[in-house]
Enzyme design. Structure first.
Site, mmCIF file in Angstrom:
data_model
loop_
_atom_site.group_PDB
_atom_site.id
_atom_site.type_symbol
_atom_site.label_atom_id
_atom_site.label_comp_id
_atom_site.label_asym_id
_atom_site.label_seq_id
_atom_site.Cartn_x
_atom_site.Cartn_y
_atom_site.Cartn_z
ATOM 1 N N HIS A 102 0.685 -1.347 -0.403
ATOM 2 C CA HIS A 102 0.369 -0.529 -0.230
ATOM 3 C C HIS A 102 0.891 1.129 -0.142
ATOM 4 C CE1 HIS A 102 0.554 -1.305 4.160
ATOM 5 N NE2 HIS A 102 0.417 -0.039 4.574
ATOM 6 N N HIS A 104 0.649 4.861 1.345
ATOM 7 C CA HIS A 104 -0.059 6.306 1.874
ATOM 8 C C HIS A 104 0.107 6.990 1.362
ATOM 9 C CE1 HIS A 104 0.283 4.024 6.252
ATOM 10 N NE2 HIS A 104 1.094 3.069 5.789
#
Ligand code: AMP
Ligand code: ZN
Length: 137
Positions: A102, A104
């Site tokens: 992922h 951010h």
């Protein structure tokens, strides 16, 4: 699509766990972080499971980067962010806690008090929903 049955973010991508989705395309999904470091903090993930930066395919990495740029633009235009931090943690030593790649997308505001690494704390649900509404295309 391959999915890891034990992976939290695979379950979000599959719609098996709730999330506040703010962007998606054929390769990526972006949703609000439940412990926002700043207003509008979102996570971009590939639909296909990959544990981290070393495991993700180049095509999915590119798609995640493009999705992160889309959200960064919206954070500036719609939330009034003054800057953006993109952050990826790969490996425990680098603070990774969820092992599905992922990025951010952390909007930054002049004078905000954020320091890295931040200590995750649950955000106010209504406030997260309000920021998500502004971020959603
Ligand atoms: P990292 O520590 O870089 O692996 O980031 C994992 C992030 O996932 C943290 O910022 C968490 O707040 C966030 N997170 C964990 N569970 C959820 C969830 N169910 N929905 C949204 N964000 C989550
Ligand atoms: Zn996964």
């Amino acid at each position: 699509m391959p999915a890891d049955p034990d992976c939290l973010f695979c379950k979000i991508v599959a719609g098996e766990l709730p999330a506040t989705i703010v962007d998606s395309d054929d390769r990526t999904v972006a949703f609000m972080d439940i412990n926002p470091a700043t207003r509008g903090h979102a996570l971009v993930v590939p639909r296909e499971h990959a544990a981290d930066l070393l495991a993700i395919s180049e095509d999915d990495l590119g798609a995640c980067a493009r999705a992160a740029q889309r959200l960064a633009r919206r954070a500036k235009d719609r939330l009034g962010a003054d800057g953006i931090n993109l952050l990826n943690s790969s490996g425990v030593a680098a603070w990774q806690t969820v092992f599905h790649f992922h990025i951010h997308v952390v909007p930054r505001y002049d004078g905000d008090p954020l320091e890295l690494p931040w200590t995750p704390a649950p955000g106010d649900e209504a406030e997260i929903a309000a920021a998500a509404q502004e971020l959603t295309a």
